[in-house]
Structure formats: C-alpha cells, structure tokens
Design an enzyme around this catalytic site. Structure first.
Site, PDB file in Angstrom:
ATOM      1  N   ASN A  13     -92.974  22.774  29.251  1.00 29.59           N
ATOM      2  CA  ASN A  13     -91.761  22.677  28.428  1.00 29.59           C
ATOM      3  C   ASN A  13     -91.998  23.308  27.072  1.00 29.59           C
ATOM      4  O   ASN A  13     -93.136  23.397  26.604  1.00 29.59           O
ATOM      5  CB  ASN A  13     -91.380  21.207  28.179  1.00 29.59           C
ATOM      6  N   LYS A  42     -96.186  17.846  30.285  1.00 25.36           N
ATOM      7  CA  LYS A  42     -97.426  17.160  30.599  1.00 25.36           C
ATOM      8  C   LYS A  42     -98.402  18.057  31.353  1.00 25.36           C
ATOM      9  O   LYS A  42     -99.607  18.005  31.120  1.00 25.36           O
ATOM     10  CB  LYS A  42     -97.141  15.885  31.395  1.00 25.36           C
ATOM     11  N   ALA A  44     -98.673  21.517  31.287  1.00 28.62           N
ATOM     12  CA  ALA A  44     -99.251  22.523  30.401  1.00 28.62           C
ATOM     13  C   ALA A  44    -100.198  21.884  29.390  1.00 28.62           C
ATOM     14  O   ALA A  44    -101.280  22.413  29.101  1.00 28.62           O
ATOM     15  CB  ALA A  44     -98.136  23.281  29.683  1.00 28.62           C
ATOM     16  N   THR A 212    -103.646   2.582  30.257  1.00 28.07           N
ATOM     17  CA  THR A 212    -103.798   2.901  28.845  1.00 28.07           C
ATOM     18  C   THR A 212    -102.850   2.044  28.007  1.00 28.07           C
ATOM     19  O   THR A 212    -101.713   1.801  28.394  1.00 28.07           O
ATOM     20  CB  THR A 212    -103.521   4.392  28.582  1.00 28.07           C
ATOM     21  N   GLY A 214    -102.602   2.418  24.276  1.00 29.11           N
ATOM     22  CA  GLY A 214    -102.492   2.901  22.906  1.00 29.11           C
ATOM     23  C   GLY A 214    -103.623   2.369  22.032  1.00 29.11           C
ATOM     24  O   GLY A 214    -104.807   2.479  22.383  1.00 29.11           O
ATOM     25  N   ALA A 242     -98.987  13.782  22.475  1.00 27.14           N
ATOM     26  CA  ALA A 242     -99.790  14.309  23.583  1.00 27.14           C
ATOM     27  C   ALA A 242    -101.081  13.532  23.803  1.00 27.14           C
ATOM     28  O   ALA A 242    -101.956  13.998  24.537  1.00 27.14           O
ATOM     29  CB  ALA A 242    -100.113  15.784  23.325  1.00 27.14           C
ATOM     30  N   ASP A 245    -101.934  12.947  27.403  1.00 29.17           N
ATOM     31  CA  ASP A 245    -102.337  14.165  28.103  1.00 29.17           C
ATOM     32  C   ASP A 245    -103.778  14.530  27.766  1.00 29.17           C
ATOM     33  O   ASP A 245    -104.543  14.943  28.648  1.00 29.17           O
ATOM     34  CB  ASP A 245    -101.401  15.317  27.735  1.00 29.17           C
ATOM     35  N   GLY A 280     -97.696  17.498  16.723  1.00 34.82           N
ATOM     36  CA  GLY A 280     -97.393  18.434  17.800  1.00 34.82           C
ATOM     37  C   GLY A 280     -98.109  18.062  19.070  1.00 34.82           C
ATOM     38  O   GLY A 280     -98.955  17.164  19.108  1.00 34.82           O
TER      39      GLY A 280
END
Length: 298
Positions: A13, A42, A44, A212, A214, A242, A245, A280
């Site tokens: 995306n 996710k 990429a 997960t 956080g 991200a 990811d 980002g």
C-alpha cells in the site's frame, strides 16, 4: 552462517500518514502537525524489514497501474527486496490512511486496491515459495492466496509464519499448514474469544503462537508446554504503525537463522521497539544493528 531466505506474500500500500495531537472523533476536523507519504502494507513492510534484519527476501504481491504503484515498486526494490514477482494490475494501488496521535497510537483505514487481485499463484511463484527457508504471510490479501502459498511451503518443508491480521475466517487447511501464528490481543480475541489472560487458547488452532501486547511485551506458547512472557523493550514511542511488521519479520529471520524460537521472539521484540522510535511505516523499519543494540537475551 548462510543467509536466511524469506518469501513474503502479502499486501503493498501507499501509506498517507498524518500526525496530530489526538485522533479526531467522528465528525471532527482537526489540524495535524506533520505528514509523510511512504510505502507500506503489511506484506511490503515485512519484506523490507526482513532484508534490513539480514535476510534475502522475495516479495509476492500486487500494485496498481497508477503513480502510487510506480513509487511502490521503486521503493521496495531500492530496499533490496526481490520484486521480480510483483504484479501490476490495472487500476488503483492499495492505500492506507494513517492517523497518529502524540502518544504514538494510530487509527488506520485501508482500501485494498490491487491487493484484492492477488489470486491464482503461478507455478513460478509457488516454486519461489518452495525454495525459501521461511514463508511469511498476512491477511490483507485474499485468503485463498495465503492458503495456496502455505500449502506449497508445507509440502516443501518451508516454515510458515502467519501474521493473522486483520482477523478473518480462516479455512482449516490453512491453519493446518501454519507452523507459527502471530497475533495481537484484538486478533486473539476474534479467533478464540480470549485475550491476554489465556494465550494457550491459540494452540487450539496452531502448534505454536505468539501473542503480542504492545508495551506489555509478548507471550510465546506451544503444544510442547512452553509458555514464556517476553517483556517489551522500553523506548520513547513516536509511531507504532509498523512495529508489528518489524516484529514478525525479525521473528522469521531469527528463527530461520537457527535461533531458538523463544530467543527469536526476544530479538523480534527488540525490532519492534526500534521501529516505534521513528515516524512512518517502511521508513521506520530497523536495520540489524539497531535490533542488536536493543536485544536483551533471556
């Protein structure tokens, strides 16, 4: 040590990321503070993160014929990812609208675009999957494509890591091909009806799972009776977009390199922590040296 070969099948995306003091409520207009436009999705993200973590990586995905697609291909290729199997589909690329508040929390709206057209993997694409050490997949593309890739990987002895995000109905044949499931608390709740209080409920689906949480770290569980809590690495959070990811990709690379799976989870936690320090998605994904600097062995 030979370089781990990772194949990622998933979404690409263009992420349109806006920062603001808080996330707007329905009907509210708010002035933001910063804006960036960066490649995401996710799939990429995890492909780029795998390369930065030290693997070689091929990406199976689809982009549109629009300007976003041109930029996506150029950026993903420039990151060192093999994009030889990246399809171009007439029409719009996938787009994610990301809002991030001052605490690094986010709200994301994704329009799939070309990602929905990633169906019918070719013999060459399936051969690429079979030649990998680890296959990594997510659920921002059609489930039948993920299933086809996972079954090909399982037949070839390639490890399969499924980051089951976003949560959706999964066919039994896909779950039977998964070696390791990675989910956050909301996804675990959707799949099992239980959250952090019972991570072992995920073992009804797969032989190994990572939940997960956080800043509360992560749980690793498996059917051999292992249940280990891996604490989060304390850092100043700028943007968590991200982090998952980065975590999943580092987990794949670490496990593929021969780390014990619990140690791979600890290394992945360091990758997630390194990622949240920057704004980002793909631009924040950490390099191996950044991961190693935060890694804390058990």
């Amino acid at each position: 040590m030979s370089q781990t070969r990772v194949v990622v099948v998933g979404s690409a995306n263009m992420d349109l990321v806006a920062m603001a003091p808080s996330l707007p409520r329905p009907g509210e207009t708010m002035l933001g503070t910063d804006f960036v436009m960066v490649p995401g999705g996710k799939g990429a993200n995890q492909a780029i993160a795998a390369v930065r973590a030290g693997a070689s990586c091929a990406f199976l995905g689809a982009i549109g014929s629009d300007a976003f697609g041109v930029t996506l291909r150029a950026r993903i290729t420039a990151a060192g990812v093999d994009t030889g199997h990246l399809r171009v589909v007439y029409g719009a690329s996938g787009v994610a609208l990301v809002m991030v508040n001052a605490q690094g929390e986010n709200a994301i709206l994704v329009t799939p675009g070309a990602n929905d057209a990633l169906v019918g993997l070719t013999d060459e694409e399936l051969a690429t999957v079979r030649g990998a050490d680890v296959l990594v997949a997510q659920l921002e593309i059609p489930v039948q494509t993920v299933t086809a890739a996972a079954l090909a990987a399982r037949a070839a002895g390639t490890r399969v890591i499924l980051n089951a995000a976003p949560a959706r109905d999964l066919p039994p044949e896909l779950l039977q091909a998964v070696d390791l499931l990675v989910v956050n608390e909301g996804e675990a709740q959707a799949f099992t009806g239980r959250g952090r209080e019972e991570p072992r409920a995920l073992l009804d689906l797969v032989p190994r799972a990572v939940l997960t949480l956080g800043d509360a770290g992560a749980w690793y569980v498996d059917r051999d009776g292992t249940e280990v809590h891996v604490p989060a690495v304390g850092v100043d959070v700028v943007d968590s977009t991200a982090a998952g990811d980065a975590f999943t990709a580092a987990l794949a690379v670490g496990w593929g390199e021969g780390r014990d799976v619990v140690d791979a989870v600890r290394w992945a936690a360091a990758a997630g922590a390194a990622c949240v320090r920057k704004l980002g998605a793909s631009v924040a994904l950490p390099h191996r040296a950044e991961i190693d600097a935060l890694y804390a062995p058990g």
